[in-house]
Every structure is written in structure tokens, then in C-alpha cells.
Scaffold this motif. Structure first.
Motif, short mmCIF file in Angstrom:
data_model
loop_
_atom_site.label_atom_id
_atom_site.label_comp_id
_atom_site.label_asym_id
_atom_site.label_seq_id
_atom_site.Cartn_x
_atom_site.Cartn_y
_atom_site.Cartn_z
N ASN A 1 4.38 10.14 -6.69
CA ASN A 1 5.69 10.52 -7.26
C ASN A 1 5.83 10.22 -8.75
O ASN A 1 6.71 10.78 -9.41
CB ASN A 1 6.81 9.81 -6.51
N THR A 2 5.02 9.30 -9.28
CA THR A 2 5.21 8.89 -10.68
C THR A 2 4.02 9.32 -11.57
O THR A 2 4.20 10.03 -12.56
CB THR A 2 5.37 7.36 -10.78
N LEU A 3 2.85 8.84 -11.19
CA LEU A 3 1.67 9.02 -12.06
C LEU A 3 1.33 10.47 -12.41
O LEU A 3 0.99 10.77 -13.56
CB LEU A 3 0.45 8.37 -11.41
N VAL B 1 12.08 3.55 -6.29
CA VAL B 1 11.47 2.95 -7.49
C VAL B 1 10.52 3.96 -8.16
O VAL B 1 10.49 4.09 -9.38
CB VAL B 1 10.71 1.65 -7.12
N ALA B 2 9.75 4.68 -7.33
CA ALA B 2 8.80 5.64 -7.90
C ALA B 2 9.53 6.75 -8.66
O ALA B 2 9.07 7.19 -9.73
CB ALA B 2 7.94 6.22 -6.78
N SER C 1 12.35 15.14 -9.63
CA SER C 1 12.77 13.77 -9.38
C SER C 1 13.66 13.79 -8.14
O SER C 1 13.49 14.65 -7.27
CB SER C 1 13.52 13.23 -10.60
N ALA C 2 14.59 12.87 -8.03
CA ALA C 2 15.57 12.86 -6.94
C ALA C 2 16.71 11.95 -7.39
O ALA C 2 16.47 10.96 -8.09
CB ALA C 2 14.94 12.33 -5.66
N LYS C 3 17.92 12.30 -6.99
CA LYS C 3 19.10 11.51 -7.38
C LYS C 3 18.95 10.04 -6.93
O LYS C 3 19.49 9.14 -7.55
CB LYS C 3 20.32 12.14 -6.71
N THR D 1 0.84 -1.21 0.00
CA THR D 1 0.00 0.00 0.00
C THR D 1 0.87 1.26 0.00
O THR D 1 0.59 2.23 -0.71
CB THR D 1 -0.92 -0.02 1.24
N PHE D 2 1.93 1.23 0.79
CA PHE D 2 2.87 2.36 0.85
C PHE D 2 3.56 2.52 -0.52
O PHE D 2 3.73 3.64 -1.02
CB PHE D 2 3.90 2.09 1.96
N PHE D 3 3.94 1.40 -1.12
CA PHE D 3 4.57 1.41 -2.44
C PHE D 3 3.63 2.05 -3.47
O PHE D 3 4.01 2.94 -4.22
CB PHE D 3 4.91 -0.03 -2.85
N GLN D 4 2.37 1.60 -3.46
CA GLN D 4 1.39 2.11 -4.42
C GLN D 4 1.18 3.61 -4.23
O GLN D 4 1.06 4.37 -5.20
CB GLN D 4 0.06 1.36 -4.26
N HIS D 5 1.16 4.05 -2.95
CA HIS D 5 0.98 5.49 -2.69
C HIS D 5 2.17 6.28 -3.26
O HIS D 5 1.99 7.36 -3.84
CB HIS D 5 0.83 5.73 -1.19
#
Ligand SMILES: NC(=O)c1ccc[n+]([C@@H]2O[C@H](COP(=O)([O-])OP(=O)(O)OC[C@H]3O[C@@H](n4cnc5c(N)ncnc54)[C@H](OP(=O)(O)O)[C@@H]3O)[C@@H](O)[C@H]2O)c1
Length: 235
Positions: free
Chosen positions: A104-106, A150-151, A131-133, A95-99
Motif C-alpha cells: 500500500n505504501t512502497l 498506517v500504510a 489511498s483511503a479515507k 509480518t502483516f504490517f510489513q506486507h
């Protein structure tokens, strides 16, 4: 000049709003917020509520605004009150990953989809995402922070792909990924303690660095992953 700052209520976003008001005295600025508008008020500034996870709202905003010269997405997510970035795979939570992906991506992909026409112009336009390094695969020597990492890597791939498509379809638009370095906001607050002296940037420092990059970049620079110090970051 018309500027759209998505996430204008955030730590970096609100600094961008005030810097852009100064930097581009002829501009009209539209800044978005999710939970609360920023506290900057100006005759050339308009606040709009936007939840970047809702595609219809993004589409409606693009229909309302028409052409845009500079679109900056400063939305992001790293931690919540109850969850910090993972130190080990044992802490991984879907769930944290999906958030992380949702915030951050979508949003940059949806913004590209709905603002593609708005950014098409005879003059140079810019589409910038934070983004971020840590999203650099080549630079990953430490591991950890899996979901955020990953995001941001996925964001990098998405923006690079958009830049390639737009070099033909929106040829005057310069698509840029920007790494701010650790900047003093609520997002980085829990992770500032052990930073070496001089490595925590003020939001003003970060926005000055980004505006310098925007002002010195042309459509030929599209698809670059830029650091605050003006260097390119490896993918
Ligand atoms: N600060 C750093 O050290 C650092 C380092 C590297 C990269 N970055 C990146 O820089 C960007 C800006 O970060 P920051 O430090 O300014 O973070 P921040 O102060 O936490 O601001 C985050 C922004 O995201 C918005 N947001 C969150 N969920 C949203 C949603 N569903 N819909 C619309 N807006 C939403 C927030 O809006 P509300 O407040 O209205 O909810 C806020 O404007 C992020 O992409 C971050 O990953 C920051």
C-alpha cells in the motif's frame, strides 16, 4: 496520450482499463498485473506483468515505456485468506504490517522514483495513487485496522512530499491521492455486510468519479487528497 494503469487486473483497476479505453479514444494503455492479466483485450491495450515490490522491474518498465501522460496506481492490499485487518492491537502481527507497507505504501514511492522523468512534459500529466479515507489522521474516530490505516497514512505523506518536490522539478504533473469510497471488489467483499444502503459503489461509479477529478484538475491542484465526491479529505 499514453496511460499506465498499475494493478489493472484488480477490481477497480480493470474497470479503469475499460473506462480509459472509452474515455480517451486516442490513448495507448499499458496495464499491469501481478498474478493474472485482466480479461479485457483491445488493440490499444497492452498487458505487462509487474510485481510492484520489485524495484528493478519498475525501473525496467519505465525504461521501456518512456513518456507517460497519466499514471494510476490501483494496487492495494487489505486482507488475505488467513488474515483480516486488526480489530485490536492484540492482533498486531509485524509480518502483516510489513506486507501492508510493501503493497500500500512502497509501490507509489518506487513508481514516483522511476517515472519522474516519464511524467515531465510541457503538457499537464497526472500521477494518481489510490489511498483511503481511513488513512486520514484527522478523520480517525473509530480506530482499528491498524496496519492498513498506517500504510495509507504513510502513502499520503509520501505523495504529499513528492508533490512538493515535483512542483519545482516536474511542474506540469498533478499528483493526486484518491479515496474511492467502499467499492464492490474482492478487497471490500468481507466488509460489505453492514454498510448503509447506497454506500457500496460500483467499480464504474468509482472510475467515473476518478476520471472526472483527473479531467478537472490542473498542476495547481497537485498534492490534494480527493474523495470520490470531489471534496478534499483532511490529512
Ligand atoms: N475497494 C474498496 O472498497 C476500496 C476502498 C478504499 C480504497 N481502496 C483502494 O483502491 C485500490 C484498488 O483496490 P481494489 O478494491 O481494486 O482491490 P483488488 O480488487 O483487491 O485489486 C488489488 C490489485 O492489487 C494488485 N496487487 C496486489 N499485490 C501486488 C503486487 N505485489 N504487485 C503488483 N500488483 C499487486 C492485484 O494484482 P493481481 O490481482 O494480479 O494479484 C490487483 O490488481 C487499493 O489501493 C485499495 O486500497 C479500495
Amino acid at each position: 496520450m499514453k496511460i499506465l494503469i498499475v494493478g489493472g487486473s484488480g477490481g477497480i483497476g480493470s474497470s479503469l482499463v475499460s473506462s480509459c479505453l472509452d474515455y480517451y479514444p486516442e490513448s495507448d494503455i499499458i496495464a499491469t498485473y501481478n498474478t493474472h492479466p485482466g480479461d479485457i483485450h483491445h488493440s490499444r491495450l497492452q498487458w505487462r506483468k509487474l510485481d510492484v515490490t520489485i524495484e528493478d522491474d519498475i525501473e525496467n518498465l519505465s525504461n521501456d515505456l518512456g513518456s507517460i501522460d497519466l499514471l494510476i496506481n490501483a494496487v492495494g492490499f487489505l486482507h488475505s485468506e488467513s488474515q483480516k485487518p486488526e480489530k485490536t492491537i492484540k492482533e498486531f502481527d509485524p509480518t502483516f504490517f510489513q506486507h501492508n507497507i510493501n503493497i500500500n505504501t512502497l509501490p507509489s514511492i518506487l513508481l514516483a522514483k522511476h517515472f519522474m522523468t516519464s511524467l515531465r512534459s510541457n503538457k499537464t500529466t497526472h500521477f494518481v495513487a489510490f489511498s483511503a479515507k481511513i488513512g486520514s489522521i484527522e478523520d480517525n474516530r473509530m480506530g482499528g485496522w491498524l496496519s492498513y490505516r498506517v500504510a495509507k497514512s504513510a502513502l499520503n505523506m509520501a505523495m504529499k512530499t513528492i508533490a512538493i518536490e515535483w512542483s519545482l522539478k516536474v511542474p506540469n504533473c498533478c499528483v493526486i491521492l484518491f479515496h474511492s469510497g467502499t467499492t464492490d471488489t474482492q478487497l471490500s467483499k468481507p466488509f460489505q455486510k453492514n454498510l448503509p444502503v447506497g454506500q457500496l459503489h460500483s467499480t464504474n461509479h468509482t472510475t467515473d468519479a476518478l476520471l472526472d477529478i483527473i479531467n478537472s484538475s490542473a498542476p495547481a491542484d497537485t498534492g490534494k487528497f480527493m474523495s470520490y465526491n470531489g471534496s478534499e479529505i483532511p490529512w
